[in-house]
Design a protein around this motif. Sequence first.
Motif, PDB file in Angstrom:
ATOM      1  N   GLY A  10       1.363  -1.638  -0.288  1.00 10.83           N
ATOM      2  CA  GLY A  10       0.233  -0.274   0.253  1.00 10.83           C
ATOM      3  C   GLY A  10       0.844   1.393  -0.063  1.00 10.83           C
ATOM      4  O   GLY A  10       0.733   2.344  -0.048  1.00 10.83           O
ATOM      5  N   LYS A  13       3.453   1.418  -4.683  1.00 11.52           N
ATOM      6  CA  LYS A  13       4.368   1.137  -5.513  1.00 11.52           C
ATOM      7  C   LYS A  13       4.312   1.173  -7.058  1.00 11.52           C
ATOM      8  O   LYS A  13       4.158   1.502  -8.164  1.00 11.52           O
ATOM      9  N   GLY A  14       2.418   0.125  -7.011  1.00 11.08           N
ATOM     10  CA  GLY A  14       1.824  -0.364  -7.894  1.00 11.08           C
ATOM     11  C   GLY A  14       1.381   0.976  -9.072  1.00 11.08           C
ATOM     12  O   GLY A  14       1.291   1.684  -9.942  1.00 11.08           O
ATOM     13  N   THR A  15       0.776   2.072  -7.870  1.00 11.39           N
ATOM     14  CA  THR A  15       0.915   4.046  -8.307  1.00 11.39           C
ATOM     15  C   THR A  15       1.686   3.860  -8.998  1.00 11.39           C
ATOM     16  O   THR A  15       1.623   4.800 -10.353  1.00 11.39           O
ATOM     17  N   THR A  31       5.662  -9.169  -9.479  1.00  9.55           N
ATOM     18  CA  THR A  31       5.056  -9.918  -8.934  1.00  9.55           C
ATOM     19  C   THR A  31       4.015 -10.652  -7.831  1.00  9.55           C
ATOM     20  O   THR A  31       2.831 -12.118  -8.886  1.00  9.55           O
ATOM     21  N   ARG A  36      -1.218 -13.269  -8.700  1.00  7.58           N
ATOM     22  CA  ARG A  36      -2.754 -12.802  -8.746  1.00  7.58           C
ATOM     23  C   ARG A  36      -3.442 -13.653 -10.495  1.00  7.58           C
ATOM     24  O   ARG A  36      -4.390 -14.359 -10.734  1.00  7.58           O
ATOM     25  N   GLY A  57       1.026 -14.042   3.546  1.00  5.19           N
ATOM     26  CA  GLY A  57       2.445 -14.875   3.500  1.00  5.19           C
ATOM     27  C   GLY A  57       3.106 -14.366   2.725  1.00  5.19           C
ATOM     28  O   GLY A  57       3.047 -13.750   1.285  1.00  5.19           O
ATOM     29  N   ARG A  88      11.932  -8.976  -2.496  1.00  2.20           N
ATOM     30  CA  ARG A  88      11.429  -8.479  -0.995  1.00  2.20           C
ATOM     31  C   ARG A  88      12.212  -9.599   0.113  1.00  2.20           C
ATOM     32  O   ARG A  88      11.629  -9.702   1.423  1.00  2.20           O
ATOM     33  N   ARG A 123      -9.010   0.943  -1.197  1.00  2.47           N
ATOM     34  CA  ARG A 123      -8.327   0.547  -2.742  1.00  2.47           C
ATOM     35  C   ARG A 123      -9.345  -0.524  -3.817  1.00  2.47           C
ATOM     36  O   ARG A 123     -10.097  -1.115  -3.395  1.00  2.47           O
ATOM     37  N   TYR A 133      -7.095   2.083  -8.171  1.00  2.00           N
ATOM     38  CA  TYR A 133      -7.933   3.774  -7.736  1.00  2.00           C
ATOM     39  C   TYR A 133      -7.504   3.445  -6.107  1.00  2.00           C
ATOM     40  O   TYR A 133      -7.864   2.281  -5.485  1.00  2.00           O
ATOM     41  N   ARG A 167       0.223  -8.013   6.314  1.00  2.00           N
ATOM     42  CA  ARG A 167       1.558  -8.247   5.273  1.00  2.00           C
ATOM     43  C   ARG A 167       1.961  -6.818   6.101  1.00  2.00           C
ATOM     44  O   ARG A 167       3.414  -6.810   5.310  1.00  2.00           O
ATOM     45  N   GLY A 203       2.059  12.018   0.924  1.00  2.00           N
ATOM     46  CA  GLY A 203       0.445  13.653  -0.208  1.00  2.00           C
ATOM     47  C   GLY A 203       0.376  12.953  -1.336  1.00  2.00           C
ATOM     48  O   GLY A 203       0.440  11.795  -1.264  1.00  2.00           O
TER      49      GLY A 203
END
Length: 217
Positions: A10, A13-15, A31, A36, A57, A88, A123, A133, A167, A203
Motif C-alpha cells: 500500500g 508502488k503500483g501507483t 510479482t 494473481r 504471507g 522482497r 483501494r 484507484y 502483510r 502526500g
Amino acid sequence: MRLILLGAPGAGKGTQAQYICEQFKIPQISTGDMLRAAIKDGTELGLKVKEIMNSGGLVSDQIIIDLVKERISQPDCENGFLFDGFPRTIPQADAMKEGGVKIDHVLEIAVPDEEIVNRLAGRRVHPASGRVYHVDHNPPKEPGKDDVTGEQLIQREDDQESTVRNRLSVYHDQTAPLVDYYQQWADKDAEAAPQYHRIEGVGSVADITRQVKEALG
Ligand code: AP5
Ligand code: ZN
C-alpha cells in the motif's frame, strides 16, 4: 533503465509504477500481479500460491526467483524494466546480484503503517490491467469503473484489515532489511550498486510522482 520500487504494502508502488513505466517506456514487473493472474487462470502455480497470498504471507523464494528470471529474459525487457514488489527478501536480492542483473536505481517509498491501513481499505483495482484507484484519494472518473475500459473495479482479497496487518508485519520482518542491504552496498561499491533514493510517500499522488521524477533526473 532498470529500477526497483521498494516499499510496504500500500505504499504506492503500483501507483507510481504506472507513471514511471510510461515515462521510460519499460515494462512493469509486478510479482503480485503475475501471481494473481496465475490464480485467476487456475494454473498449477496459481493453485500453489493462492492460500499463502490470501493470508498475506510470502510465496517461496525459489518460485519467485524462477518466475522473475523467466520474465526478464523476454524481449520487451531488453531496454530495462521496473520491479514492483520484488525483491522482497534478502535471498531474492542476492539472486539478482549473483545472477549479474545490474540495477540502476532503488526507490524506497516510505509510508507509516497507520496510513497504509486506510489506503488499502479504500483501494479498488482493475484486475486485467493492474490499474489502481482509491475511493477518496485517487478516484476513477466513474465510481466503480476502470477509466480506460469501463470495466468493473474490485477489492483485493488480501485488503481486509486483519490480512493487511499480517502483510505489514511480514514486510517489517522480511523486506525492510533490504533498505540496509541496498544502502550498505551503495556505500561500499557505488560503481556496482544501484543508486539508492528514499522518497517520503505521504502526500498527494502527484507530490510523490514529483519526488520520483527528481530522483531519476
Ligand atoms: P503485491 O501485489 O506486490 O502487494 P504489496 O507489496 O503488498 O503491495 P500493494 O500492491 O498492496 O501496494 P502498492 O505499494 O502497489 O500500493 P498501490 O499503488 O496499489 O503482493 C501481493 C502478495 O503476493 C504478497 O503478499 C505475497 O503473498 C505475494 N508476493 C508478491 N511478490 C512477492 C515476492 N517477491 N516474494 C514473495 N511473495 C510475493 O496503492 C495502494 C492504495 O493507496 C491505492 O488505493 C492507491 O490509489 C492509494 N494511493 C497510492 N498513492 C497514494 C498517495 N500518495 N496518497 C493517498 N493514496 C494513495
Ligand atoms: Zn501493488
